[in-house]
Design a protein around this motif. Structure first.
Motif, PDB file in Angstrom:
ATOM      1  N   ASN A 181       0.961  -1.121   0.054  1.00  0.00           N
ATOM      2  CA  ASN A 181      -0.012  -0.080   0.059  1.00  0.00           C
ATOM      3  C   ASN A 181       0.997   1.261   0.130  1.00  0.00           C
ATOM      4  OD1 ASN A 181      -2.225  -1.433   0.334  1.00  0.00           O
ATOM      5  ND2 ASN A 181      -2.225  -1.437   2.688  1.00  0.00           N
ATOM      6  N   ILE A 182       0.412   2.071  -0.823  1.00  0.00           N
ATOM      7  CA  ILE A 182       1.304   3.410  -0.634  1.00  0.00           C
ATOM      8  C   ILE A 182       0.284   4.806  -0.525  1.00  0.00           C
ATOM      9  CG2 ILE A 182       2.888   4.940  -2.056  1.00  0.00           C
ATOM     10  CD1 ILE A 182       3.653   2.566  -3.840  1.00  0.00           C
ATOM     11  N   PHE A 183       0.815   5.404   0.536  1.00  0.00           N
ATOM     12  CA  PHE A 183      -0.058   6.636   0.968  1.00  0.00           C
ATOM     13  C   PHE A 183       0.740   7.828   0.719  1.00  0.00           C
ATOM     14  CE2 PHE A 183      -1.271   3.095   3.431  1.00  0.00           C
ATOM     15  CZ  PHE A 183      -2.519   3.191   3.841  1.00  0.00           C
ATOM     16  N   ARG A 184      -0.114   9.139   0.368  1.00  0.00           N
ATOM     17  CA  ARG A 184       0.740  10.539   0.358  1.00  0.00           C
ATOM     18  C   ARG A 184       0.297  11.046   1.685  1.00  0.00           C
ATOM     19  NH1 ARG A 184      -2.724  12.111  -4.131  1.00  0.00           N
ATOM     20  NH2 ARG A 184      -3.961  13.758  -3.199  1.00  0.00           N
ATOM     21  N   VAL A 185       1.086  11.829   2.217  1.00  0.00           N
ATOM     22  CA  VAL A 185       0.480  12.780   3.115  1.00  0.00           C
ATOM     23  C   VAL A 185       0.751  14.226   2.763  1.00  0.00           C
ATOM     24  CG1 VAL A 185       0.498  13.450   5.647  1.00  0.00           C
ATOM     25  CG2 VAL A 185       0.595  10.902   5.022  1.00  0.00           C
ATOM     26  N   ASN A 186      -0.183  15.277   2.520  1.00  0.00           N
ATOM     27  CA  ASN A 186       0.087  16.403   2.205  1.00  0.00           C
ATOM     28  C   ASN A 186       0.396  17.116   3.141  1.00  0.00           C
ATOM     29  OD1 ASN A 186      -1.664  15.280  -0.344  1.00  0.00           O
ATOM     30  ND2 ASN A 186      -0.863  16.963  -1.158  1.00  0.00           N
ATOM     31  N   VAL A 187       1.477  17.984   2.976  1.00  0.00           N
ATOM     32  CA  VAL A 187       1.831  19.051   4.344  1.00  0.00           C
ATOM     33  C   VAL A 187       2.010  20.226   3.627  1.00  0.00           C
ATOM     34  CG1 VAL A 187       3.591  19.244   6.292  1.00  0.00           C
ATOM     35  CG2 VAL A 187       2.772  16.787   5.636  1.00  0.00           C
ATOM     36  N   ARG A 188       1.683  21.112   4.172  1.00  0.00           N
ATOM     37  CA  ARG A 188       1.820  22.671   3.815  1.00  0.00           C
ATOM     38  C   ARG A 188       3.026  23.454   4.473  1.00  0.00           C
ATOM     39  NH1 ARG A 188       0.989  27.494   5.493  1.00  0.00           N
ATOM     40  NH2 ARG A 188      -0.171  26.572   7.516  1.00  0.00           N
ATOM     41  N   SER A 189       3.842  23.695   3.792  1.00  0.00           N
ATOM     42  CA  SER A 189       5.136  24.454   4.377  1.00  0.00           C
ATOM     43  C   SER A 189       4.755  26.193   4.048  1.00  0.00           C
ATOM     44  CB  SER A 189       6.351  24.014   3.759  1.00  0.00           C
ATOM     45  OG  SER A 189       6.600  22.706   4.097  1.00  0.00           O
ATOM     46  N   THR A 190       5.420  26.887   4.916  1.00  0.00           N
ATOM     47  CA  THR A 190       5.297  28.278   4.464  1.00  0.00           C
ATOM     48  C   THR A 190       6.000  28.615   3.156  1.00  0.00           C
ATOM     49  OG1 THR A 190       5.015  28.961   6.786  1.00  0.00           O
ATOM     50  CG2 THR A 190       5.619  30.632   5.545  1.00  0.00           C
ATOM     51  N   ASP A 191       7.169  28.222   2.972  1.00  0.00           N
ATOM     52  CA  ASP A 191       7.935  28.284   1.765  1.00  0.00           C
ATOM     53  C   ASP A 191       8.171  27.183   1.242  1.00  0.00           C
ATOM     54  OD1 ASP A 191       8.089  31.107   2.926  1.00  0.00           O
ATOM     55  OD2 ASP A 191       9.846  30.681   4.193  1.00  0.00           O
ATOM     56  N   SER A 192       8.935  27.391   0.138  1.00  0.00           N
ATOM     57  CA  SER A 192       9.146  26.072  -0.939  1.00  0.00           C
ATOM     58  C   SER A 192      10.655  25.861  -0.649  1.00  0.00           C
ATOM     59  CB  SER A 192       9.086  26.706  -2.416  1.00  0.00           C
ATOM     60  OG  SER A 192       9.440  25.508  -3.145  1.00  0.00           O
TER      61      SER A 192
END
Length: 363
Positions: A66-77
């Motif tokens: 199984n493969i999961f992605r977890v979207n995480v927001r950062s302030t900068d790139s």
């Protein structure tokens, strides 16, 4: 810089349908992706899925993955890039605090492992391996309690290499650490390495991967004639031959690898036979619980050539012990029974062969 510099958006399962309690669960975490860049992370994850599932031995183990992605927001790139190791000096505000230049090596890209493991545990409690995907086109990666890789050219190859460390404890096979002139890397002199794909032992009979070495292959197969540098000579044997090649684990001499070239040494090449077996041993038992798994034919024993045992005729009422678990594609654990073809070749008299399990009384 810290978890204050972003937030966890949520998880999505992007491949697989196996029960999480009986599967190899890979978690991909976004690092250095702003809110507007989440689609870019999603695309990078699908590129990983494509490369992962078409790379042997994973291509034969997909039912247990199984493969999961977890979207995480950062302030900068991006990621920190210290000038002390030749970087740009960038210090973006990111959730997992990824940085190039760890241990003074520009390519060594690391993050806050504890934060990554905390997020993975919260999102996919039964995770098997965690990979942090860093939004940078600069080359870098690392493997430890979590794997980390950038989106440089060949990103998925970096990911597969780093997961070799993180999930299976595989060693680096290249014979240098930082690169350049490194006298401290000339000769390995420590105890036998614990990793399954490197060794300081050059004795065939006790070699940890002796089961995969053809009887006709010399041990050592290739020695470095100049320990002050890496050995760039071509291989003396065909590609894919398992043997004993000097130069591994960051050392020019004294440490050996099982094949001339493969994924834990260079990118863009397959995993070696030994590494593939290690991976299969870990995931294979999950693929068909309570069922029978068909394997490609493999000769475990041949006393004519010395494959799997000492070379020579077996004496009347003689006994030959054979290791089956962990050999020829058979997992090292979780196996209740195996089916073998046993043949007597070139007999000198009438007789019979009795096959029975190790530790059992001879019938």
């Amino acid at each position: 810089m810290t978890t204050a510099d972003g937030s966890v958006i949520g998880k999505t399962q992007i491949f697989g349908s196996a029960p999480a309690s009986h599967a190899f669960n890979v978690v991909l975490l976004a690092e250095g992706f702003t809110t507007a860049q989440q689609a870019h992370f999603n695309t990078a994850c699908m590129s990983f899925v494509q490369a992962f599932l078409t790379t042997p031995p994973y291509d034969g183990l997909s039912a247990a993955i199984n493969i999961f992605r977890v979207n995480v927001r950062s302030t900068d790139s991006g990621a920190d890039d210290p000038t002390s190791t030749g970087g740009t000096g960038a210090t973006p505000r990111t959730y997992f605090d990824a940085t190039f230049g760890a241990n003074g090596i520009q390519r060594l890209l690391v993050c806050d492992d504890m934060t990554a493991l905390t997020v993975a545990t919260a999102q996919v409690p039964q995770f098997s391996a965690v990979l942090v995907v860093v939004n940078s086109t600069e080359y870098g990666g690392s493997g430890g309690s979590v794997g980390v890789y950038s989106l440089a050219d060949g990103a998925t190859e970096i990911a597969l290499h780093e997961m070799g460390h993180t999930a299976y404890g595989l060693a680096d096979e290249y014979p240098y650490y930082a690169g350049g002139v490194e006298p401290a890397q000339n000769h390995f002199s420590g105890p036998e390495p614990g990793e399954p794909n490197i060794t300081a032992n050059s004795v065939r009979a006790s070699l940890k991967w002796r089961w995969a070495v053809p009887a006709t292959t010399a041990i050592p197969t290739m020695n470095n004639p100049d320990c002050s540098t890496e050995d760039y000579r071509p291989s003396p044997v065909p590609g894919g031959t398992v043997g004993l090649f000097e130069g591994a684990g960051y050392f020019h001499c004294g440490a050996y690898r099982p094949e001339y070239d493969y994924k834990m040494r260079n990118l863009g090449v397959p995993f070696c036979r030994v590494c593939r077996q290690v991976i299969w041993n870990d995931i294979g038992p999950l693929s068909t619980p309570g069922g029978f798994t068909s394997l490609a034919p493999y000769r475990l024993l041949d006393t004519r050539s010395g494959q799997g045992a000492l070379r020579g005729a077996v004496a009347p009422r003689g006994t030959v012990s054979l290791q089956v678990a962990g050999c020829g594609g058979v997992p090292a654990s979780g196996v209740a029974a195996v089916a073998l073809n046993v043949t007597v070749a070139e007999p000198t008299a009438s007789g019979y062969v009795t096959v029975y399990g190790g530790g059992m009384t001879r019938p």
